[in-house]
Design a protein around this motif. Structure first.
Motif, short mmCIF file in Angstrom:
data_model
loop_
_atom_site.label_atom_id
_atom_site.label_comp_id
_atom_site.label_asym_id
_atom_site.label_seq_id
_atom_site.Cartn_x
_atom_site.Cartn_y
_atom_site.Cartn_z
N GLY A 1 53.17 -40.60 -35.81
CA GLY A 1 52.39 -41.72 -35.29
C GLY A 1 50.90 -41.63 -35.55
O GLY A 1 50.18 -42.61 -35.34
N SER A 2 50.42 -40.47 -35.99
CA SER A 2 48.99 -40.33 -36.28
C SER A 2 48.66 -40.96 -37.62
O SER A 2 49.52 -41.42 -38.35
CB SER A 2 48.59 -38.85 -36.26
N VAL A 3 47.37 -40.97 -37.95
CA VAL A 3 46.90 -41.59 -39.19
C VAL A 3 46.86 -40.56 -40.31
O VAL A 3 46.36 -39.45 -40.13
CB VAL A 3 45.51 -42.22 -38.98
N ILE A 4 47.40 -40.94 -41.47
CA ILE A 4 47.28 -40.13 -42.68
C ILE A 4 46.34 -40.87 -43.62
O ILE A 4 46.71 -41.88 -44.22
CB ILE A 4 48.65 -39.94 -43.37
N PRO A 5 45.08 -40.41 -43.74
CA PRO A 5 44.13 -41.09 -44.64
C PRO A 5 44.39 -40.69 -46.09
O PRO A 5 44.44 -39.51 -46.42
CB PRO A 5 42.76 -40.59 -44.16
N ILE A 6 44.54 -41.68 -46.95
CA ILE A 6 44.79 -41.45 -48.36
C ILE A 6 43.76 -42.22 -49.18
O ILE A 6 43.47 -43.38 -48.89
CB ILE A 6 46.21 -41.90 -48.76
N GLU A 7 43.20 -41.55 -50.16
CA GLU A 7 42.24 -42.21 -51.05
C GLU A 7 42.71 -42.06 -52.50
O GLU A 7 43.10 -40.98 -52.93
CB GLU A 7 40.85 -41.60 -50.91
N ALA A 8 42.68 -43.14 -53.23
CA ALA A 8 42.96 -43.14 -54.66
C ALA A 8 41.76 -43.71 -55.37
O ALA A 8 41.06 -44.58 -54.85
CB ALA A 8 44.21 -43.96 -54.96
N SER A 9 41.48 -43.20 -56.56
CA SER A 9 40.33 -43.70 -57.32
C SER A 9 40.60 -43.52 -58.81
O SER A 9 41.50 -42.78 -59.22
CB SER A 9 39.05 -42.96 -56.91
N VAL A 10 39.81 -44.19 -59.61
CA VAL A 10 39.88 -44.04 -61.06
C VAL A 10 38.46 -43.92 -61.59
O VAL A 10 37.59 -44.72 -61.27
CB VAL A 10 40.63 -45.22 -61.72
N ALA A 11 38.21 -42.85 -62.35
CA ALA A 11 36.94 -42.67 -63.03
C ALA A 11 37.06 -43.30 -64.41
O ALA A 11 37.97 -42.95 -65.18
CB ALA A 11 36.60 -41.18 -63.14
N GLN A 12 36.16 -44.23 -64.73
CA GLN A 12 36.36 -45.08 -65.89
C GLN A 12 35.59 -44.66 -67.13
O GLN A 12 35.81 -45.18 -68.22
CB GLN A 12 36.01 -46.52 -65.51
N ARG B 1 41.44 -47.21 -50.37
CA ARG B 1 41.66 -46.35 -49.21
C ARG B 1 42.75 -46.94 -48.33
O ARG B 1 42.84 -48.15 -48.15
CB ARG B 1 40.36 -46.17 -48.43
N LEU B 2 43.53 -46.04 -47.75
CA LEU B 2 44.71 -46.45 -47.00
C LEU B 2 44.87 -45.57 -45.77
O LEU B 2 44.74 -44.35 -45.86
CB LEU B 2 45.95 -46.32 -47.91
N TYR B 3 45.09 -46.20 -44.62
CA TYR B 3 45.52 -45.48 -43.43
C TYR B 3 47.03 -45.65 -43.34
O TYR B 3 47.52 -46.76 -43.11
CB TYR B 3 44.87 -46.06 -42.17
N LEU B 4 47.75 -44.57 -43.54
CA LEU B 4 49.21 -44.58 -43.44
C LEU B 4 49.61 -43.95 -42.12
O LEU B 4 49.23 -42.81 -41.84
CB LEU B 4 49.81 -43.80 -44.62
N GLN B 5 50.34 -44.68 -41.30
CA GLN B 5 50.78 -44.11 -40.03
C GLN B 5 51.93 -43.14 -40.30
O GLN B 5 52.89 -43.48 -40.99
CB GLN B 5 51.24 -45.21 -39.08
N ALA B 6 51.78 -41.92 -39.78
CA ALA B 6 52.79 -40.88 -40.01
C ALA B 6 54.15 -41.38 -39.55
O ALA B 6 54.34 -41.78 -38.40
CB ALA B 6 52.41 -39.60 -39.27
N PHE B 7 55.11 -41.38 -40.46
CA PHE B 7 56.38 -42.04 -40.25
C PHE B 7 57.49 -41.04 -39.97
O PHE B 7 57.43 -39.87 -40.35
CB PHE B 7 56.75 -42.87 -41.49
N LYS B 8 58.56 -41.53 -39.33
CA LYS B 8 59.71 -40.68 -39.00
C LYS B 8 60.70 -40.74 -40.15
O LYS B 8 61.76 -41.36 -40.07
CB LYS B 8 60.35 -41.14 -37.70
N PHE B 9 60.35 -40.10 -41.24
CA PHE B 9 61.22 -40.02 -42.42
C PHE B 9 62.04 -38.74 -42.31
O PHE B 9 63.25 -38.77 -42.15
CB PHE B 9 60.36 -40.06 -43.67
N VAL B 10 61.36 -37.62 -42.38
CA VAL B 10 61.93 -36.33 -42.01
C VAL B 10 60.85 -35.60 -41.23
O VAL B 10 59.67 -35.71 -41.55
CB VAL B 10 62.35 -35.51 -43.26
N LEU B 11 61.23 -34.87 -40.23
CA LEU B 11 60.27 -34.15 -39.40
C LEU B 11 60.35 -32.67 -39.71
O LEU B 11 61.43 -32.09 -39.80
CB LEU B 11 60.54 -34.39 -37.91
N GLY B 12 59.18 -32.07 -39.90
CA GLY B 12 59.11 -30.64 -40.12
C GLY B 12 59.43 -30.19 -41.53
O GLY B 12 59.40 -28.99 -41.81
N GLU B 13 59.74 -31.13 -42.43
CA GLU B 13 60.03 -30.79 -43.81
C GLU B 13 58.92 -31.29 -44.73
O GLU B 13 58.16 -32.20 -44.37
CB GLU B 13 61.37 -31.41 -44.26
N GLU B 14 58.84 -30.69 -45.91
CA GLU B 14 57.82 -31.11 -46.87
C GLU B 14 58.14 -32.51 -47.41
O GLU B 14 59.28 -32.82 -47.71
CB GLU B 14 57.73 -30.12 -48.03
#
Length: 302
Positions: A142-153, A210-223
């Motif tokens: 349920g917490s926020v996972i901040p993700i940033e993507a960019s391209v150097a041109q 930039r993206l705030y991704l809410q931590a999801f219940k996909f698998v817990l405790g696994e990579e």
């Protein structure tokens, strides 16, 4: 190299693919099958349902996704159907990575850089204020996972960075049996924002997303690994297949990040956003895509 699954036979060539869909009894109209954004090369229907559809395509056509991990070069696409009947089948061709391949081999760290021509793509986990890389790869449910993507041109014409697709998996490589959690689908629709508080953030520059991704219940405790297709595109050539959209719960509708007044481009997010045939960056300098992998990260229960 070939494999067979019910109704689908795939032959992976050196730079192309041949695919045959065949079914004796089916509700699927073979003329409505699509490999990525490509229609069948030929098809035939049978009375009462079923038939055959053949696809012959180069990997730089039909919106194939390319993934470079470890010692493998993987091309992926989805065989789907238009219309009311839902059908989806993941198509994968995997090869030994050529020794002169450009992007670096995948290592399990949480910040990645990929080079392609004059463009260098980055994607990473960030601190909440995006002041630097995240000090941790573990997030509470349920917490926020901040993700940033960019391209150097590197002197290239200004390009807008978009995320065409992102899915989560428990492996750094995707295959036919991969268990996936969809995050961004349908050519830039942040699907996860419709059921969570995930959202795109206002841009600081066109070459970043930039993206705030809410931590999801996909698998817990696994990579978990997040597989994304990043696209650098002409900012003056947006359409419903080149966009960044998230769901605005306040207004109850999809919103275009870069110009809310043109949010009509996002109305297809609940149906099917058709892609135009992508033109090569070397021929018209409109854009280029790169498949990236972010991870591993872990989501834990509080």
């Amino acid at each position: 190299m070939a494999y067979f699954l019910p109704a689908v036979t795939v032959d992976c060539g050196t730079n192309s693919i041949s695919l045959k869909w065949a079914e004796t009894q089916s509700l699927i109209d073979p003329s409505l099958l699509r490999l990525g954004d490509c229609s069948p090369s030929s098809f035939s229907a049978k009375p009462g349902g079923g038939g055959e559809a053949l696809f012959h395509a180069e990997f730089n056509d039909c919106n194939f996704m390319r993934l470079v991990t470890g010692d493998e070069l993987v091309y992926m696409n989805n065989l789907t159907t238009e219309g009311d009947f839902v059908f989806s089948h993941l198509v994968v061709c995997a090869y030994e990575k050529p020794s002169d391949w450009g992007p670096p081999r995948f290592d399990p760290v949480f910040f990645h850089t990929y080079g392609q021509g004059e463009l260098i793509f980055h994607m990473g986990l960030m601190k909440d204020d995006f002041s630097g890389p995240s000090p941790s790869t573990t997030f509470s449910l349920g917490s926020v996972i901040p993700i940033e993507a960019s391209v150097a041109q590197q002197g290239h014409q200004p390009l807008l960075l978009l995320m065409e697709e992102c899915v989560a998996s428990i492996t750094p490589e995707l295959g036919p049996e991969s268990h996936l959690y969809p995050i961004i689908t349908n050519k830039g629709c942040l699907t996860d924002s419709k059921k969570t508080n995930s959202r795109f953030l206002p841009r600081k520059r066109v070459s970043e997303l930039r993206l705030y991704l809410q931590a999801f219940k996909f698998v817990l405790g696994e990579e978990i690994y997040i597989h994304c297709t990043l696209l650098a595109w002409d900012p003056n050539d947006l359409d419903n297949s080149k966009k960044a959209c998230h769901y605005d719960k306040t207004n109850g509708g999809w919103e275009l990040l870069d110009d809310p007044s043109q949010s009509a481009l996002c109305t297809c997010c609940d149906t099917n956003c058709r892609s135009r045939n992508r033109r090569d960056i070397d021929s018209d300098s409109q854009g280029l895509s790169q498949r990236t992998v972010l991870g591993p990260l872990t989501v834990v229960a509080e």
